[in-house]
Motif scaffolding. Structure first.
Motif, short mmCIF file in Angstrom:
data_model
loop_
_atom_site.label_atom_id
_atom_site.label_comp_id
_atom_site.label_asym_id
_atom_site.label_seq_id
_atom_site.Cartn_x
_atom_site.Cartn_y
_atom_site.Cartn_z
N ASP A 220 0.81 -1.21 0.00
CA ASP A 220 0.00 0.00 0.00
C ASP A 220 0.85 1.26 0.00
O ASP A 220 0.45 2.28 -0.58
CB ASP A 220 -0.93 0.01 1.22
N PHE A 221 1.97 1.22 0.68
CA PHE A 221 2.87 2.36 0.78
C PHE A 221 4.30 1.89 0.59
O PHE A 221 4.61 0.70 0.63
CB PHE A 221 2.77 3.04 2.16
N LEU A 251 8.74 4.42 9.57
CA LEU A 251 8.55 5.77 9.06
C LEU A 251 7.11 6.01 8.60
O LEU A 251 6.57 7.11 8.73
CB LEU A 251 9.53 6.05 7.92
N ALA A 252 6.46 4.96 8.08
CA ALA A 252 5.05 5.08 7.72
C ALA A 252 4.21 5.27 8.98
O ALA A 252 3.29 6.10 9.02
CB ALA A 252 4.59 3.85 6.95
N SER A 253 4.51 4.50 10.03
CA SER A 253 3.80 4.66 11.30
C SER A 253 4.01 6.06 11.86
O SER A 253 3.07 6.69 12.37
CB SER A 253 4.29 3.62 12.31
N SER A 268 -9.13 6.86 12.39
CA SER A 268 -8.10 6.13 11.67
C SER A 268 -8.39 6.12 10.17
O SER A 268 -7.47 6.21 9.35
CB SER A 268 -7.98 4.70 12.20
N THR A 269 -9.66 6.04 9.80
CA THR A 269 -10.03 6.06 8.39
C THR A 269 -9.63 7.38 7.74
O THR A 269 -9.10 7.40 6.62
CB THR A 269 -11.54 5.85 8.23
N GLN A 270 -9.86 8.47 8.44
CA GLN A 270 -9.52 9.79 7.88
C GLN A 270 -8.02 9.99 7.77
O GLN A 270 -7.53 10.55 6.78
CB GLN A 270 -10.18 10.88 8.73
N VAL A 271 -7.28 9.52 8.77
CA VAL A 271 -5.82 9.62 8.69
C VAL A 271 -5.30 8.80 7.52
O VAL A 271 -4.48 9.27 6.72
CB VAL A 271 -5.18 9.14 10.01
N ALA A 272 -5.79 7.58 7.40
CA ALA A 272 -5.35 6.73 6.28
C ALA A 272 -5.74 7.34 4.95
O ALA A 272 -4.96 7.31 3.98
CB ALA A 272 -5.97 5.33 6.42
N ARG A 273 -6.93 7.91 4.87
CA ARG A 273 -7.40 8.48 3.60
C ARG A 273 -6.50 9.61 3.11
O ARG A 273 -6.11 9.63 1.94
CB ARG A 273 -8.84 8.98 3.76
N VAL A 274 -6.14 10.53 4.01
CA VAL A 274 -5.31 11.64 3.55
C VAL A 274 -3.88 11.19 3.24
O VAL A 274 -3.22 11.74 2.36
CB VAL A 274 -5.31 12.82 4.54
N LEU A 275 -3.39 10.18 3.97
CA LEU A 275 -2.07 9.65 3.64
C LEU A 275 -2.07 9.02 2.24
O LEU A 275 -1.12 9.18 1.47
CB LEU A 275 -1.63 8.62 4.67
N LEU A 276 -3.15 8.32 1.91
CA LEU A 276 -3.26 7.72 0.58
C LEU A 276 -3.41 8.79 -0.50
O LEU A 276 -2.80 8.71 -1.56
CB LEU A 276 -4.45 6.76 0.55
N ILE A 296 4.77 6.99 -1.37
CA ILE A 296 5.32 7.28 -0.05
C ILE A 296 4.37 8.16 0.75
O ILE A 296 3.80 9.11 0.22
CB ILE A 296 6.68 7.98 -0.15
N PRO A 297 4.15 7.86 2.02
CA PRO A 297 3.40 8.80 2.86
C PRO A 297 4.16 10.12 2.94
O PRO A 297 5.36 10.14 3.22
CB PRO A 297 3.36 8.11 4.24
#
Length: 378
Positions: A220-221, A251-253, A268-276, A296-297
């Protein structure tokens, strides 16, 4: 490096550096600028690994934690404190997240965060028990305040235990990142194939996938996994060597910790969404590929450039975001309004870019783990 049974190998010993010296991968990520906005404060990252040794650079940054290592049959009273580490791998991952750079150790990307060490049998002759122990650790982390779980370990044992544990943690709103592995093939970490887990590959300082980084539909990343201070010499020193997908996962964490620290009201969904949304995508215009995933995040895009749309608090972070709430009559100033990420063409002009799908990778060294037959997408 992802750990299954094999311990980390030695490298060149690192001399102590000035606290102000930052490695190139952190300056490329604009870490000093980000830390003026958020440094991970308020976020706990559970590092489920080989434990953590109390070394310079980690003082005041590591919680008591817990160990799930079982005592030997002939020594039933023997204990294994969470703040000890035979192998050094867990200490290295902890420092990559929260280290202050002293004593030859790395500067962590999220120095204001706290690490919850959860010790398993990684780095010992009982390493085959580590995944079952990690399953207990995942549940412990979810019940004791961790927002992010870092699994820079892998193996095919006890997937029937860690799968439900991960699902439980996700039900509690926890993000789970796992290293893809370092055998340079598409035989990736089976834990990365669990639903909702984010698999992380490794790239070098120029954004090229490391030849050793495993790849596949579970990716994913990708993040930096090149030369960095890693514990060596039986966990008595720091050596410069490739951190592999283990370092990349840390580093992703840490990237997620920075974003969550800046937006503590997000899920957590919103954090993951903006990272993606804000990840540096493959330069061929593909949405993702098997080597770098979605890219890359880049927490700086969120913290400094105000990019990314968090959308609704629930749902699939890979789906197109919807407004978190209906628009209000009062306009939001343009300087603070979130916006969608740049186009693929614009992304291709940004730093930390990613190679096109189909790049060939040679096998460098093996820390092999089981072959993923098919990835269930989120």
């Amino acid at each position: 490096m992802i750990v299954a049974v094999v311990a980390v190998s030695a490298g060149t010993v690192v001399p102590a550096a000035a606290d102000t010296d930052l490695p190139e991968y952190l300056t490329k990520m604009r870490a000093p600028e980000m830390w003026k906005v958020a440094d991970g404060t308020g976020i706990t990252v559970a590092v489920i690994d080989s434990g953590v040794k109390d070394v310079a650079g980690l003082k005041g940054r590591v919680l008591p934690g817990v160990s799930f290592m079982e005592p030997p049959i002939n020594q039933p009273e023997k204990t294994y404190p969470a703040h000890d580490d035979f192998d050094g791998h867990g200490t290295s991952m902890t420092a990559a997240i929260v280290g202050d750079g002293s004593g030859g150790g790395p500067h962590g990307l999220a120095p204001g965060a706290k690490v919850m060490p959860i010790r398993t049998s990684i780095g010992t002759p009982m390493a085959f028990a580590a995944i079952a122990e990690a399953a207990k650790g995942v549940r412990y982390a979810a019940d004791n305040g961790a927002k992010i779980i870092n699994l820079s370990i892998g193996g095919w044992w006890s997937l029937d235990k860690i799968g439900p544990a991960v699902e439980y943690a996700q039900s509690k709103g926890v993000l789970v990142f796992v290293a893809m592995g370092n055998d340079g093939s598409k035989s990736s970490n089976p834990i990365a194939d669990l639903p909702g887990v984010f698999g992380v590959g490794a790239v070098d300082i120029n954004g090229e996938p490391l030849p050793s980084s495993s790849a596949g539909a579970s990716t994913d990343f990708a993040s930096f996994g090149g030369k960095a201070p890693i514990r060596c010499k039986e966990n008595t020193a720091w050596c410069m060597r490739d951190g592999g997908t283990s370092l990349a996962t840390s580093l992703a964490s840490a990237s997620a910790a920075l974003v969550w620290s800046a937006h503590p009201d997000w899920t957590s969904t919103q954090v993951a969404r903006v990272l993606l949304q804000t990840a540096g995508a493959p330069v061929d215009g593909a949405k993702r590929n098997d080597w770098v995933g979605y890219g890359i995040p880049r927490p700086s895009k969120v913290l400094l450039d105000r990019a990314g749309d968090p959308g609704t608090p629930d749902g699939d972070p890979l789906a197109a975001p919807a407004p978190a709430k209906a628009p209000t009559p009062s306009p939001v100033p343009a300087s603070t309004a979130p916006h969608r990420t740049d186009s693929a063409a614009a992304e291709s002009r940004l730093a930390w870019q990613w190679p096109a799908l189909g790049i060939s990778v040679a096998v460098i060294f093996g820390l092999g783990i089981a072959l993923i037959l098919k990835r269930r997408r989120r």
